[in-house]
Design an enzyme around this catalytic site. Structure first.
Site, PDB file in Angstrom:
ATOM      1  N   LYS A 118       0.798  -1.229   0.000  1.00  0.00           N
ATOM      2  CA  LYS A 118       0.000   0.000   0.000  1.00  0.00           C
ATOM      3  C   LYS A 118       0.836   1.288   0.000  1.00  0.00           C
ATOM      4  O   LYS A 118       0.403   2.292  -0.558  1.00  0.00           O
ATOM      5  CB  LYS A 118      -0.934   0.020   1.223  1.00  0.00           C
ATOM      6  CG  LYS A 118      -2.165  -0.833   1.061  1.00  0.00           C
ATOM      7  CD  LYS A 118      -3.079  -0.647   2.254  1.00  0.00           C
ATOM      8  CE  LYS A 118      -4.326  -1.500   2.106  1.00  0.00           C
ATOM      9  NZ  LYS A 118      -5.258  -1.340   3.193  1.00  0.00           N
ATOM     10  N   ASP A 160     -10.252   2.792   1.614  1.00  0.00           N
ATOM     11  CA  ASP A 160     -10.392   2.389   3.024  1.00  0.00           C
ATOM     12  C   ASP A 160     -11.040   3.550   3.775  1.00  0.00           C
ATOM     13  O   ASP A 160     -11.831   3.357   4.707  1.00  0.00           O
ATOM     14  CB  ASP A 160      -9.017   2.106   3.654  1.00  0.00           C
ATOM     15  CG  ASP A 160      -8.464   0.761   3.219  1.00  0.00           C
ATOM     16  OD1 ASP A 160      -9.263  -0.101   2.818  1.00  0.00           O
ATOM     17  OD2 ASP A 160      -7.240   0.573   3.264  1.00  0.00           O
TER      18      ASP A 160
HETATM   19  P1  NAP Z   1      -0.432  -2.820  10.608  1.00  0.00           P
HETATM   20  O1  NAP Z   1      -0.041  -1.699   9.717  1.00  0.00           O
HETATM   21  O2  NAP Z   1       0.537  -3.921  10.853  1.00  0.00           O
HETATM   22  O3  NAP Z   1      -0.828  -2.174  12.032  1.00  0.00           O
HETATM   23  C1  NAP Z   1      -1.195  -2.943  13.142  1.00  0.00           C
HETATM   24  C2  NAP Z   1      -1.292  -2.067  14.387  1.00  0.00           C
HETATM   25  O4  NAP Z   1      -1.711  -2.917  15.458  1.00  0.00           O
HETATM   26  C3  NAP Z   1       0.036  -1.445  14.807  1.00  0.00           C
HETATM   27  O5  NAP Z   1      -0.211  -0.218  15.423  1.00  0.00           O
HETATM   28  C4  NAP Z   1       0.540  -2.463  15.845  1.00  0.00           C
HETATM   29  O6  NAP Z   1       1.410  -1.924  16.773  1.00  0.00           O
HETATM   30  C5  NAP Z   1      -0.763  -2.824  16.519  1.00  0.00           C
HETATM   31  N1  NAP Z   1      -0.663  -4.090  17.220  1.00  0.00           N
HETATM   32  C6  NAP Z   1      -0.321  -5.300  16.719  1.00  0.00           C
HETATM   33  N2  NAP Z   1      -0.368  -6.237  17.685  1.00  0.00           N
HETATM   34  C7  NAP Z   1      -0.738  -5.598  18.832  1.00  0.00           C
HETATM   35  C8  NAP Z   1      -0.954  -6.019  20.163  1.00  0.00           C
HETATM   36  N3  NAP Z   1      -0.789  -7.295  20.518  1.00  0.00           N
HETATM   37  N4  NAP Z   1      -1.341  -5.092  21.069  1.00  0.00           N
HETATM   38  C9  NAP Z   1      -1.507  -3.808  20.735  1.00  0.00           C
HETATM   39  N5  NAP Z   1      -1.304  -3.344  19.485  1.00  0.00           N
HETATM   40  C10 NAP Z   1      -0.944  -4.227  18.533  1.00  0.00           C
HETATM   41  O7  NAP Z   1      -1.750  -3.530  10.082  1.00  0.00           O
HETATM   42  P2  NAP Z   1      -2.999  -2.824   9.351  1.00  0.00           P
HETATM   43  O8  NAP Z   1      -2.821  -2.848   7.893  1.00  0.00           O
HETATM   44  O9  NAP Z   1      -3.234  -1.509   9.989  1.00  0.00           O
HETATM   45  O10 NAP Z   1      -4.176  -3.857   9.692  1.00  0.00           O
HETATM   46  C11 NAP Z   1      -4.674  -3.988  10.988  1.00  0.00           C
HETATM   47  C12 NAP Z   1      -5.950  -4.800  11.013  1.00  0.00           C
HETATM   48  O11 NAP Z   1      -6.983  -4.140  10.296  1.00  0.00           O
HETATM   49  C13 NAP Z   1      -5.804  -6.184  10.378  1.00  0.00           C
HETATM   50  O12 NAP Z   1      -6.496  -7.114  11.170  1.00  0.00           O
HETATM   51  C14 NAP Z   1      -6.484  -6.017   9.043  1.00  0.00           C
HETATM   52  O13 NAP Z   1      -7.032  -7.254   8.579  1.00  0.00           O
HETATM   53  C15 NAP Z   1      -7.582  -5.028   9.382  1.00  0.00           C
HETATM   54  N6  NAP Z   1      -8.041  -4.273   8.194  1.00  0.00           N
HETATM   55  C16 NAP Z   1      -9.342  -4.404   7.853  1.00  0.00           C
HETATM   56  C17 NAP Z   1      -9.831  -3.698   6.775  1.00  0.00           C
HETATM   57  C18 NAP Z   1     -11.283  -3.847   6.407  1.00  0.00           C
HETATM   58  O14 NAP Z   1     -11.643  -3.493   5.286  1.00  0.00           O
HETATM   59  N7  NAP Z   1     -12.119  -4.320   7.292  1.00  0.00           N
HETATM   60  C19 NAP Z   1      -8.997  -2.858   6.034  1.00  0.00           C
HETATM   61  C20 NAP Z   1      -7.662  -2.738   6.430  1.00  0.00           C
HETATM   62  C21 NAP Z   1      -7.192  -3.457   7.521  1.00  0.00           C
HETATM   63  P3  NAP Z   1       3.015  -1.920  16.542  1.00  0.00           P
HETATM   64  O15 NAP Z   1       3.262  -0.895  15.489  1.00  0.00           O
HETATM   65  O16 NAP Z   1       3.559  -1.581  17.855  1.00  0.00           O
HETATM   66  O17 NAP Z   1       3.365  -3.311  16.077  1.00  0.00           O
END
Ligand code: NAP
Length: 521
Positions: free
Chosen positions: A296, A333
């Site tokens: 992305k 998004d």
């Molecule tokens: P990402 O860029 O990897 O970000 C994940 C975030 O979660 C980071 O801030 C990370 O913190 C935090 N995190 C991970 N494990 C954690 C824990 N155990 N405790 C507290 N914080 C934690 O991922 P993303 O792209 O944002 O995606 C995140 C989620 O959103 C995924 O499940 C994805 O499937 C979902 N999503 C859904 C849609 C939809 O259309 N519904 C669209 C996009 C994403 P750190 O930086 O400290 O690791």
């Protein structure tokens, strides 16, 4: 008209099972979907089962079907443990049972005198097959050596280690009228679907078990991708990322195309390197694509123009390929989260807590603050939370404050609670003081966090709502038409439900077998 006929006849159902009884069941099931069937005689357990299977076929007399017999030896990548002579023997029996074609691997034909099978009464039409399960080799050389064997058609099944490998195979299909092109492996998946439109004489799809890496089921080939109906005029779209994780997107978009009668197809591209995919865009005629993790941000370097909001967010999830080949990027998004949340909450003037500060959190934070919400960020890394809060003019809220502070909405943007960790919630019940909880996760649809919120009487929004809304917005950008939302939603919800039931079934099966094992011991 091609070698195997036209339309659906060019999709060959692969029937492979260990017993004759199972084979006959699969043949009947295959014939309800197509009229061309490959019988994998090498998959049958014993010679007795092979004899039984062919005797059944002879009696059944399926007049309008084309049967292709294969008894591939292990040397050629098959399951048959017998000798070359026994392979030929079974192909002769297959002719007697009514098979019009046989597949003979190059490893066998090379060992026959004069490198020809013509003196044996095997099925009258011969498909010479060349398999490479490791890579896509020098294709021109293969074709040149195959030309001497006097066969009716040549099949090249080769592992695509990159999208470029699969492009090389499709180019060959375009320049020949008796070639069957089978790009194997996940990187070859889109080319496998497009092979027929590029001129491959056949495309293979298993009725039950996959017999080669990266195969697509017969139903998906026929109904989801309509491989037999694609032409050079068909507009190609796709998703780049991990095709397994993003298996719902093809369902969403293709359902929209079929419902509206749009001549377009949406394919899953496994993209390890952006350059590999981008150089294949003109070759496949890709008109637009969805961008997922981990591309992305990286795609921003390749778009020649970008919606200002997407560059502010720093992430593009939707690309339009313009007629001059240049790329235009945008981010749906952003739209997705607003559409999903506004069903339960008036966003303007509300106070929303975003838990997490990763990629999705950024899109959510920009969307909510632009829509007039007061945004608060809580993340395990203070620095990330501060940066995001600063970017959207929001505040940082420390984790301990969640026990006492009230928000209109709390949105989980972390992957905590995503399958297979379904039982975990990123926040405790005592941290949920709000009117609405939204979880961006959609596998499972009802996460542990949403269950805890519902127990407290808080309204909930599943991540599937955002997934649907962002996908529908993409569909509308590409087609410039209103999307048929209801059938698209139904298809995705049904697939998620089926996945969840399957998981539950597997879980129950595992519990039963554990119990049985314990009872036995
Ligand atoms: P990402 O860029 O990897 O970000 C994940 C975030 O979660 C980071 O801030 C990370 O913190 C935090 N995190 C991970 N494990 C954690 C824990 N155990 N405790 C507290 N914080 C934690 O991922 P993303 O792209 O944002 O995606 C995140 C989620 O959103 C995924 O499940 C994805 O499937 C979902 N999503 C859904 C849609 C939809 O259309 N519904 C669209 C996009 C994403 P750190 O930086 O400290 O690791």
């Amino acid at each position: 008209m091609g070698l195997f006929g036209s339309g659906l006849r060019r999709i060959c159902a692969v029937v492979a099972a260990s017993t004759a009884a199972e084979m006959s069941k699969l043949v009947r099931s295959a014939l309800r979907r197509t009229r061309t069937v490959e019988l994998r005689l090498d998959w049958l357990d014993t010679d007795a089962e092979r004899a039984k299977c062919l005797s059944w076929l002879e009696k059944a007399q399926f007049r309008k079907a084309t049967f292709l017999a294969t008894c591939r030896r292990r040397e050629g990548g098959g399951e048959f443990a017998g000798s070359l002579e026994r392979e030929i023997y079974w192909l002769i029996q297959a002719r007697a049972a009514g098979c019009q074609w046989c597949d003979l691997e190059v490893e066998t034909i090379r060992k026959l005198s004069g490198q020809s099978v013509r003196k044996y009464s095997v099925p009258p039409r011969v498909l010479l097959s060349v398999h490479n399960f490791k890579r896509t080799p020098d294709l021109a050389r293969i074709l040149k050596s195959a030309a001497h064997s006097g066969v009716d058609a040549v099949k090249i099944a080769a592992q695509s280690r990159s999208i470029h490998d699969s492009v090389r195979l499709l180019r060959l299909a375009r320049s020949s009228n008796n070639l069957v092109a089978v790009p194997m492996g996940e990187a070859g998946l889109p080319a496998r679907i497009l092979a027929l439109r590029e001129g491959s004489a056949l495309a293979y799809a298993p009725v039950a078990e996959a017999t080669a890496p990266g195969q697509i089921s017969l139903d998906a080939m026929k109904h989801l991708y309509r491989a037999h109906a694609l032409t050079r005029r068909t507009r190609v779209y796709g998703v780049i990322g991990d095709p397994v994780v993003h298996s719902l997107s093809p369902l969403l978009h293709n359902t929209g195309f079929v419902t509206r009668g749009v001549d377009a197809v949406y394919l899953p591209f496994l993209v390890r390197q952006l350059g590999d995919f981008l150089s294949a865009v003109p070759e496949f005629g890709v008109r637009g694509f969805s961008v997922t993790i981990p591309h992305k941000q990286a795609i921003l370097k390749h778009v020649s123009e970008c919606e200002p909001l997407a560059s502010e967010i720093g992430a593009v999830n939707t690309v339009v390929v313009r007629s001059d080949g240049s790329l235009y990027g945008s981010n749906t998004d952003y739209v997705g989260v607003l559409r999903a949340l506004e069903k339960k909450l008036r966003i303007r003037g509300s106070r929303a807590l975003i838990f997490g500060a990763g990629g999705a959190a950024r899109a959510v934070a920009f969307a909510l603050s632009r829509a007039g919400a007061i945004v608060a960020i809580c993340a395990r890394r203070d620095k990330a939370a501060k940066e995001l809060a600063r970017a959207v003019g929001g505040e940082v809220v420390p984790r301990r404050a969640l026990r006492t502070e009230f928000f209109d909405a709390i949105l989980n943007t972390t992957p905590v609670g995503m399958h297979p960790h379904d039982g975990i919630s990123p926040l405790a019940p005592g941290e949920l003081h709000c009117r609405v909880v939204m979880d961006l996760i959609y596998r499972p649809q009802r996460t542990q966090l949403l269950k805890l919120a519902a127990k407290k009487g808080i309204a909930t929004v599943s991540g599937v709502e955002m997934f649907l809304a962002q996908g529908i917005a993409q569909w509308e950008i590409w087609t410039q038409e209103r999307a048929p939302e209801a059938p698209m939603r139904r298809a995705v919800l049904a697939a998620l439900r089926a996945e969840e039931l399957l998981r539950k079934g597997t879980h129950n099966d595992a519990r039963i077998s554990n119990r049985t094992a314990t009872e036995r011991s």
